[in-house]
Design a protein around this motif. Structure first.
Motif, PDB file in Angstrom:
ATOM      1  N   ARG C 116       0.867  -1.179   0.000  1.00 28.65           N
ATOM      2  CA  ARG C 116       0.000   0.000   0.000  1.00 28.65           C
ATOM      3  C   ARG C 116       0.903   1.229   0.000  1.00 28.65           C
ATOM      4  N   PRO C 117       0.741   2.097  -0.994  1.00 30.96           N
ATOM      5  CA  PRO C 117       1.579   3.301  -1.038  1.00 30.96           C
ATOM      6  C   PRO C 117       1.281   4.188   0.169  1.00 30.96           C
ATOM      7  N   ILE C 118       2.337   4.584   0.900  1.00 31.80           N
ATOM      8  CA  ILE C 118       2.090   5.402   2.092  1.00 31.80           C
ATOM      9  C   ILE C 118       2.672   6.804   1.991  1.00 31.80           C
ATOM     10  N   ALA C 119       3.513   7.057   1.006  1.00 33.92           N
ATOM     11  CA  ALA C 119       4.040   8.414   0.895  1.00 33.92           C
ATOM     12  C   ALA C 119       4.716   8.622  -0.451  1.00 33.92           C
ATOM     13  N   CYS C 120       4.690   9.872  -0.903  1.00 28.69           N
ATOM     14  CA  CYS C 120       5.432  10.265  -2.097  1.00 28.69           C
ATOM     15  C   CYS C 120       6.390  11.392  -1.723  1.00 28.69           C
ATOM     16  N   LEU C 121       7.511  11.448  -2.426  1.00 31.16           N
ATOM     17  CA  LEU C 121       8.454  12.564  -2.289  1.00 31.16           C
ATOM     18  C   LEU C 121       8.832  12.990  -3.704  1.00 31.16           C
ATOM     19  N   ASP C 122       8.956  14.281  -3.912  1.00 29.16           N
ATOM     20  CA  ASP C 122       9.188  14.738  -5.271  1.00 29.16           C
ATOM     21  C   ASP C 122      10.346  15.716  -5.384  1.00 29.16           C
ATOM     22  N   PRO C 123      11.516  15.236  -5.811  1.00 30.82           N
ATOM     23  CA  PRO C 123      12.629  16.142  -6.078  1.00 30.82           C
ATOM     24  C   PRO C 123      12.397  16.842  -7.421  1.00 30.82           C
ATOM     25  N   LEU C 124      12.424  18.168  -7.392  1.00 26.73           N
ATOM     26  CA  LEU C 124      12.138  18.955  -8.595  1.00 26.73           C
ATOM     27  C   LEU C 124      13.295  19.899  -8.888  1.00 26.73           C
ATOM     28  N   ARG C 125      13.568  20.119 -10.164  1.00 28.13           N
ATOM     29  CA  ARG C 125      14.606  21.065 -10.574  1.00 28.13           C
ATOM     30  C   ARG C 125      14.025  21.973 -11.645  1.00 28.13           C
ATOM     31  N   PHE C 126      14.141  23.290 -11.397  1.00 23.64           N
ATOM     32  CA  PHE C 126      13.617  24.249 -12.361  1.00 23.64           C
ATOM     33  C   PHE C 126      14.679  25.280 -12.720  1.00 23.64           C
ATOM     34  N   GLY C 127      14.368  26.064 -13.755  1.00 23.86           N
ATOM     35  CA  GLY C 127      15.293  27.088 -14.216  1.00 23.86           C
ATOM     36  C   GLY C 127      15.233  28.347 -13.374  1.00 23.86           C
ATOM     37  N   ASN C 150      -3.096  13.966  -4.132  1.00 22.71           N
ATOM     38  CA  ASN C 150      -4.113  14.249  -3.117  1.00 22.71           C
ATOM     39  C   ASN C 150      -5.344  13.389  -3.342  1.00 22.71           C
ATOM     40  N   CYS C 151      -5.708  13.237  -4.601  1.00 17.03           N
ATOM     41  CA  CYS C 151      -6.899  12.457  -4.926  1.00 17.03           C
ATOM     42  C   CYS C 151      -6.719  10.993  -4.519  1.00 17.03           C
ATOM     43  N   LEU C 152      -5.499  10.488  -4.654  1.00 16.07           N
ATOM     44  CA  LEU C 152      -5.244   9.097  -4.293  1.00 16.07           C
ATOM     45  C   LEU C 152      -5.242   8.881  -2.783  1.00 16.07           C
ATOM     46  N   GLY C 153      -5.110   9.966  -2.024  1.00 20.45           N
ATOM     47  CA  GLY C 153      -4.997   9.788  -0.582  1.00 20.45           C
ATOM     48  C   GLY C 153      -3.639   9.256  -0.176  1.00 20.45           C
ATOM     49  N   ILE C 154      -2.612   9.623  -0.936  1.00 19.03           N
ATOM     50  CA  ILE C 154      -1.240   9.269  -0.560  1.00 19.03           C
ATOM     51  C   ILE C 154      -0.537  10.576  -0.208  1.00 19.03           C
ATOM     52  N   PRO C 155      -0.045  10.696   1.023  1.00 19.57           N
ATOM     53  CA  PRO C 155       0.550  11.971   1.403  1.00 19.57           C
ATOM     54  C   PRO C 155       1.858  12.230   0.651  1.00 19.57           C
ATOM     55  N   THR C 156       2.034  13.452   0.211  1.00 25.66           N
ATOM     56  CA  THR C 156       3.331  13.868  -0.348  1.00 25.66           C
ATOM     57  C   THR C 156       4.075  14.550   0.790  1.00 25.66           C
ATOM     58  N   VAL C 157       5.118  13.899   1.273  1.00 26.02           N
ATOM     59  CA  VAL C 157       5.719  14.319   2.548  1.00 26.02           C
ATOM     60  C   VAL C 157       7.080  14.981   2.392  1.00 26.02           C
ATOM     61  N   GLY C 158       7.605  15.009   1.195  1.00 28.56           N
ATOM     62  CA  GLY C 158       8.929  15.600   1.082  1.00 28.56           C
ATOM     63  C   GLY C 158       9.371  15.707  -0.349  1.00 28.56           C
ATOM     64  N   GLY C 159      10.666  15.916  -0.491  1.00 23.46           N
ATOM     65  CA  GLY C 159      11.256  16.170  -1.799  1.00 23.46           C
ATOM     66  C   GLY C 159      12.134  17.374  -1.666  1.00 23.46           C
ATOM     67  N   ASP C 160      12.618  17.894  -2.759  1.00 25.58           N
ATOM     68  CA  ASP C 160      13.363  19.142  -2.675  1.00 25.58           C
ATOM     69  C   ASP C 160      13.211  19.896  -3.984  1.00 25.58           C
ATOM     70  N   ILE C 161      13.581  21.148  -3.963  1.00 26.55           N
ATOM     71  CA  ILE C 161      13.505  21.967  -5.177  1.00 26.55           C
ATOM     72  C   ILE C 161      14.802  22.768  -5.279  1.00 26.55           C
ATOM     73  N   TYR C 162      15.408  22.723  -6.442  1.00 24.34           N
ATOM     74  CA  TYR C 162      16.538  23.595  -6.721  1.00 24.34           C
ATOM     75  C   TYR C 162      16.247  24.372  -7.983  1.00 24.34           C
ATOM     76  N   PHE C 163      16.734  25.593  -8.025  1.00 19.18           N
ATOM     77  CA  PHE C 163      16.613  26.414  -9.236  1.00 19.18           C
ATOM     78  C   PHE C 163      17.996  26.656  -9.809  1.00 19.18           C
ATOM     79  N   GLU C 164      18.204  26.343 -11.074  1.00 15.14           N
ATOM     80  CA  GLU C 164      19.447  26.662 -11.770  1.00 15.14           C
ATOM     81  C   GLU C 164      19.073  26.963 -13.210  1.00 15.14           C
ATOM     82  N   MET C 176       9.151   9.891  -6.176  1.00 14.90           N
ATOM     83  CA  MET C 176       9.496   8.706  -5.393  1.00 14.90           C
ATOM     84  C   MET C 176       8.260   8.289  -4.609  1.00 14.90           C
ATOM     85  N   CYS C 177       8.057   6.995  -4.521  1.00  8.85           N
ATOM     86  CA  CYS C 177       6.916   6.514  -3.742  1.00  8.85           C
ATOM     87  C   CYS C 177       7.390   5.390  -2.822  1.00  8.85           C
ATOM     88  N   ILE C 178       6.790   5.335  -1.656  1.00  7.27           N
ATOM     89  CA  ILE C 178       7.122   4.313  -0.667  1.00  7.27           C
ATOM     90  C   ILE C 178       5.848   3.581  -0.290  1.00  7.27           C
TER      91      ILE C 178
END
Lengths: 232, 318, 730
Positions: C116-127, C150-164, C176-178
């Motif tokens: 059962r998926p219990i969490a997502c994390l999303d590392p993002l990179r933008f300009g 959100n619709c799936l009811g799986i919490p997104t609990v982390g990740g990171d964002i960098y701009f370059e 990423m999903c766990i």
């Protein structure tokens, strides 16, 4: 006391509500599948949060035609206790069990965070363990919580004490800044005329354990349990 | 056109007179009977399916040059038709051996016949609708030889049209029966065409999709009828209905306000207001425009729009 | 066919291989299948050889790479499943749907394994955040992740964002999903049992992304990408939610032999991979596939319509399987059958339209690409950092850093994600690692993502080692013991020797760090061709770390938890400003060499910290990373709403002490009476313990360098992202 947690396709807080009733409140609880037509064995029905039918057309618009909703309406008309949380609140509105409707949050974004709520009526089945003006810290998580209703109904809600919770700041002041979604009169939760049907956008089940950061949601559960005991 | 007195009532239909001379209304009932009325029951929605399907099939046949009594669908479960002097003969066409024929020929159920077979039955409840030969018909004086020939050839032509029609929809037309009648000296195809009067099997699973489900207590009768109709209706072109749902005047429209702000910042200063709503396109079949508008308005009130916060407008294109 | 293969992205050699494998010319359907399955995206043809050096084993690893996701045993009969992958190119074309379907895909990978998926994390990179396109992409991507997750009811609990600026045209959207499951529910994407039915469950098939992921992922971006919009897949989270519930019910009831999701290359991939893994063949009857529109057989084989699963079912369970799907309102159709041998045979109304050995589809070609050290490295290393001016107002610099795009508060993003649903999130986003309790036990998972691509650009080998070390350090700061990692490797074109050198160096660094820190790599994903207008993005390996907190009482957060506690630095600060946020924000430079990393010291420091947490010595812990010690201290103050007064005695220049990004450091707090125990613990592992001062008050004071009110620090970092995105500072 026996709770029923109604499960629509797309509900996603049903397990959370079930868990809190079962493990925290230690009361009886069942899931009620949306095709059920008999809910007479329950003391209190919980319509949980989620995205019933994907909320694709309008939040709650399709769920309200589920077979179980006729039974819920019938249960409510006999004075049965019904609480709709978030999407559950939206379904109650669509079903006409509570007045008004939901618009998108004014910021046009989904918002998930703790908010403060002021108890506006402490003499209801849902708030009898709270004190008037008490400030509760409970999370919201929604995209459409911007409550609207026609002015005439709004006046009636106010006069009849059916506005139960309003968004406020940590000190209990009901201000524009403390309104997360643009809801009319900072409304976070309302009741029907008989006070047995309660709809609210915040998630009391997410504030029922110390480890999750707040136990302020417990006052709602404890109130309804006390009400049920006294009534019973 | 107005519905008048009841002319007659059969096992599956009621016939009414209308204010138009020579025209009748056929009302299709949900009641079902089999084995000459020995078995009775209700199939919810059957009347609707049979009326709709008769409408589609008869129109299809007309298009291919078969003259029928059918005029049009007038409500969910009623059609308008010419009144005929009915010939008391049921004409059956069989592509497969099933039911009584399988018994009679000693074939296993569902044997494909070498070529389509035409049979005549006496439409007479008291006698139990017996099989007739040409000689029997001559003896009883039920029809002339030319009439019989015309009935048989029309029936085979109907088979040539309908067999591929159903096949394209994943259905095997195993057999069917037709009734004919005379109007102003001409022979027209009458009665109905529905799962009540034919055998239809799913081409893939060979599941029975007709009245045999009722005769043989297979269950799922209602669903089978609805499924047959669904498959037939898929390509039916009806009208297109456009529904515009917009936020009510005076109700805040956060999305509209945001778009307005963005347009202004892009230099579109001429924009005074923006309202953002929904646009829904529906395909509607088998009802008249007026009725369709009424139905779609009902859909809006019940589901597609929320009258507390939204207005809607309905447009129809035939 | 010979004239078609090039258009489909196959090389002449690859086409010759197909001729050899089949012993004849392929037909259109077969060629379509090979072209997708042998694309870089599906076959890993350029990376496979390099990746083979990664350590993938440990006693608790139940499933390493090669399946839909990795699986580790966390004791008590429970297993944790996780994986990270990229959805970069689809998100560049259509940010909302690209990100949304990215979530859909990774979530399917997890429940396919039975979890059962219990969490997502999303590392993002933008300009560059001041550009309108960046704002469009960021708001679209975040809304897409929110809309679907959100619709799936799986919490997104982390990740990171960098701009370059290197990500201007080609953002990176890694997901990423766990998931968690009882060990015995572990299911693999394997077809077996001759005669078993192959059932397609879920959405109808349409022309979505015909060639989508694979074609998109194999071409560089240019202005024509606008035209590709129609082939982007559209997500349907409601159906995915029903799929999760239905599949988990089917697995719970033990009704499935194997389960596989349909992703890139659709049916071609799912059928050939499951058959190849099981060493069997498969017959598929395409006319049975429920379609949304009229389609040709080759289109049905490669369509990437979302929210579809392939299940292998024993005939005796078939009726029950179909019934469960019906109850959840899902289409479920038998589309094929497991056969003997290894042929994948595809039929279309009785006619055989393809016949290929399944294993040849599933294992494509392998390349050893040329690699060459890029020349830019000498240039960026040669920049003289010593001669740069020193700032005069350190407080101002700290506030600038705290409000800079890469370091400011991420609330605007994570408040759009439901990060609380499922009632497991006990440390909310914004901390070093998210902590998820495991109900019914005293355990919790600590999860974190990391990948500073600026370091990797300046030194791919070292930079990637740092990514591993820091992800582990984040987990340790939360009180967890790092157990295993997943990764997503985002690079430019592997056909360019300079890029491929970066890739090889990065994987070498990943392998060495993982091996030394004893962290098996259990799953991962490679995304090449991240380029726009001919320029590659920074080499961007992203590491996703999963750690176990044995006792919930051991979880820690960064915020100063009370007054009068000692503020202590574990580790050593060196004047290392190369690649730092300070250089970028103050001097606009991306230069120098990243801070040094001694893996042995890293390990000793982490063990010290975790041991001190377990013994109850450490009250709060925070990893020291971008922005250096000063930013770490500011974050501790803001998170705890508690100030600190610090005296530092050092030879290093103030700006270097404050903003150096030296590795292997934690800022912790402890009671004065525990100092001796702390020193003893650290001393035995030769880890320096530096007492900086005490918590208290509502200001952060460091010597006479810094004196800032918490309110002004909060003001600088909170709302900064929203201000950036509204274009206020543009």
């Amino acid at each position: 006391m026996k709770f029923g947690v109604v499960v629509f396709p797309g509900s996603n807080c049903e397990a959370d509500c079930y868990y809190v009733v079962d493990k925290v409140l230690r009361e009886d609880v069942d899931y009620v599948w949306h095709r059920e037509t008999d809910v007479s064995s329950y003391d209190c029905l919980i319509l949980p949060g989620g995205f019933s039918y994907g909320d694709y057309l309008r939040c709650g618009a399709i769920a309200r035609f589920s077979p179980v909703m006729e039974a819920v309406a019938d249960f409510a008309s006999r004075g049965g206790l019904v609480i709709g949380i978030c999407n559950g609140f939206q379904i109650l509105l669509e079903a006409g069990l509570l007045p008004g409707a939901m618009l998108r949050n004014t910021c046009l974004r989904f918002i998930c965070r703790f908010v403060h709520l002021r108890v506006e009526n402490a003499d209801t089945p849902w708030t009898n363990r709270a004190s008037l003006g008490q400030v509760l810290r409970i999370p919201i998580a929604h995209n459409e919580g911007n409550y609207v209703v026609d002015p005439e109904t709004y006046r009636r809600l106010e006069e009849e004490g059916r506005i139960i919770l309003r968004y406020c700041d940590p000190e209990g002041e009901v201000t524009q800044e403390a309104n997360p979604n643009g809801a009319m009169g900072n409304i976070a939760g309302i009741c029907n005329e008989g006070f047995n049907v309660f709809g609210l956008m915040p998630h009391p089940e997410r504030a029922s354990e110390e480890i999750l950061g707040s136990t302020d949601g417990l006052v709602i559960w404890e109130s309804v349990m006390a009400y049920n005991r006294e009534k019973g | 056109m107005e519905k008048k007195e009841l002319i007659s009532e059969g096992k599956s239909k009621r016939i009414y007179a209308t204010d138009q001379p020579g025209q009748i209304i056929l009302e299709f009932k949900d009641e079902a009977s089999a084995f000459d009325g020995k078995k009775k029951g209700i199939i919810p929605g059957k009347g609707r399916v049979n009326a709709r399907m008769s409408d589609i099939v008869f129109r299809q046949l007309e298009k291919r040059g078969i003259r029928t009594h059918h005029l049009r669908l007038v409500s969910e479960s009623e059609t308008l038709a010419w009144r005929l002097d009915m010939i008391p003969i049921e004409v059956a066409v069989r592509n497969y051996a099933a039911g009584s024929l399988a018994e009679r020929l000693g074939y296993p159920e569902r044997t494909e016949l070498k070529s389509p077979l035409v049979e005549f039955y006496y439409k007479n409840d008291r006698l139990g609708d017996p099989l007739l030969t040409r000689e029997h018909i001559r003896e009883l004086g039920l029809a002339k030889d030319e009439q019989l020939d015309e009935m048989a050839s029309t029936a085979l032509r109907v088979n040539e049209i309908l067999r591929p029609f159903f096949e394209a929809r994943g259905l095997i037309l195993a057999d069917f029966k037709l009734e004919f009648g005379m109007r102003e000296g001409k022979m027209l195809l009458g009665d109905e065409f529905s799962p009540d009067v034919c055998r239809l099997w799913d081409a893939e699973t060979l599941e029975i999709m007709d009245k045999d489900r009722f005769r043989r207590d297979l269950g799922g009768v209602e669903e089978a009828y609805a499924e047959v109709l669904r498959r037939i209706m898929e390509e039916e072109t009806g009208m297109t209905v456009y529904v515009y749902v917009t936020p009510k005047k005076g109700v805040l429209d956060p999305a509209g306000q945001a778009a307005l702000g963005a347009l202004k910042s892009l230099g579109f200063d001429e924009v005074g207001d923006v309202r953002i709503g929904k646009y829904i396109v529906l395909k509607v079949q088998g009802v008249e425009a007026e009725r369709a508008t009424e139905r779609v308005r009902e859909m809006c009130e019940r589901l597609l729009a929320n009258p507390v916060i939204e207005d809607f407008r309905v447009e129809i294109q035939e | 066919m010979a004239e078609l293969y090039e258009e489909l992205g196959l090389t002449a050699d690859e086409y010759r291989d197909i001729l050899r494998v089949l012993g004849r010319e392929p037909n259109k359907v077969e060629l379509g299948m090979y072209s997708l399955m042998w694309s870089e995206h599906c076959s890993y043809k350029s990376s496979k050889m390099v990746l083979s050096q990664l350590p993938t084993r440990a006693s608790y690893v139940l499933q390493g790479p090669g399946e839909n996701a990795g699986v580790i045993d966390i004791g008590g009969g429970l297993a944790v499943v996780f994986k990270m992958e990229s959805h970069n190119h689809p998100s560049a074309v259509e940010p909302y749907q690209g990100a949304a379907t990215g979530i859909g895909g990774i979530v399917r990978d997890i429940f396919t394994m039975g979890a059962r998926p219990i969490a997502c994390l999303d590392p993002l990179r933008f300009g560059d955040p001041s550009k309108a396109r960046t704002r469009y992409l960021l708001s679209g991507v975040v809304a897409g992740i929110a809309g679907y997750g959100n619709c799936l009811g799986i919490p997104t609990v982390g990740g990171d964002i960098y701009f370059e600026p290197c990500y201007d045209e080609n953002p990176l959207v890694n997901v990423m999903c766990i998931g968690i499951m009882p060990k015995e529910r572990l299911t693999r994407g394997v077809a077996s049992g001759v005669g078993n039915a192959v059932v397609l469950i879920g959405n109808r098939t349409g022309r979505d992304g015909i060639g989508g992921a694979s074609i998109l992922a194999s071409q560089e971006f240019d202005e024509k990408s606008q035209e590709k919009r129609p082939s982007v897949q559209v997500g349907d989270p409601f159906t995915e939610k029903l799929l999760i519930e239905a599949c988990l019910e089917l697995l719970d009831k033990g009704l499935l032999v194997g389960l596989q999701d349909l992703g890139a290359a659709g049916l071609s991939c799912a059928c050939s991979e499951t058959a190849a893994r099981g060493g069997v063949g498969m017959k598929v009857w395409l006319e049975r596939v429920p379609l949304r529109e009229e389609m040709e057989p080759f289109e049905i084989m490669i369509s990437e319509s979302q929210e579809r699963m392939l299940a292998v079912v024993e005939p005796r369970h078939l009726e029950e399987v179909l019934e469960v799907c019906r109850r959840w309102g899902l289409n479920a159709v038998v589309v094929g059958e497991v056969t003997e041998g290894d042929l994948l045979e595809v039929f279309w109304y009785g006619e055989k339209v393809a016949e290929v050995p399944a294993s040849t589809l599933a294992t494509g070609p392998v390349y050893d690409r040329p690699a060459e050290r890029p020349a830019y490295l000498d240039e960026v290393w040669a920049v003289d950092l010593e001669s740069l001016d020193h700032p005069s107002d350190y407080g101002r610099v700290l506030l600038d850093l705290a409000g800079s795009p890469n370091l400011c508060d991420r609330r605007w993003v994570y408040e759009q994600y439901d990060h609380m649903v499922q009632l497991n999130t006990v440390v909310y986003p914004g901390s070093d690692a998210a902590v998820l309790r495991i109900k019914g036990t005293s355990k919790a998972l600590a999860v974190s993502c990391d990948g500073n691509s600026r370091y990797v650009y300046l030194d791919p080998y070292l930079g990637t080692q740092i990514a591993v070390a820091e992800a582990a350090r984040n987990v340790v700061a939360a009180g967890g013991v790092p157990m295993a990692l997943t990764n997503c490797l985002n690079f430019g074109s592997p056909e360019r020797p300079d890029i491929f050198w970066q890739f090889k160096e990065a994987v070498r660094g990943l392998a060495e760090a993982a091996r030394f820190l004893e962290l098996p790599v259990v799953s991962g994903n490679v995304s090449f061709y991240n380029e726009s207008f001919g320029a590659a993005v920074y080499p961007t390996p992203v590491v996703g770390m999963v750690g176990l907190i044995g006792n919930l009482a051991h979880r820690r957060t960064m915020g100063f938890p009370g007054e009068g506690l000692l503020v202590v630095l574990l580790g050593e600060t060196l004047p290392e400003l190369g690649g730092s946020e300070y250089l970028k924000v103050v001097h606009g430079l991306v230069a120098g060499r990243p801070p040094a990393l001694d893996l042995d010291r890293e390990k000793r420091t982490q063990t010290t910290c975790i041991e001190a947490i377990r013994r109850g010595i450490v009250r709060s812990a925070h990893d020291c990373s971008e922005g250096g010690l000063a930013v770490a201290l500011l974050e501790c103050c803001c998170a705890g709403g508690m100030g600190a007064s610090l005296r530092v005695d050092t030879e290093i220049a103030p700006h270097a002490w404050l903003f150096s990004e030296s590795q292997s450091r934690f800022v912790v707090t402890l009671a004065a009476e525990d100092l001796e125990a702390m020193q003893e613990l650290a001393g035995s592992r030769e880890v320096p313990v530096v007492v900086l001062g005490r918590t208290g008050g509502d200001r952060l004071v460091v010597n006479d360098w810094i004196d800032l009110e918490i309110a002004s620090m909060k003001e600088a970092r909170e709302g900064a992202l929203e201000r950036l995105l509204s274009g206020e500072t543009a």
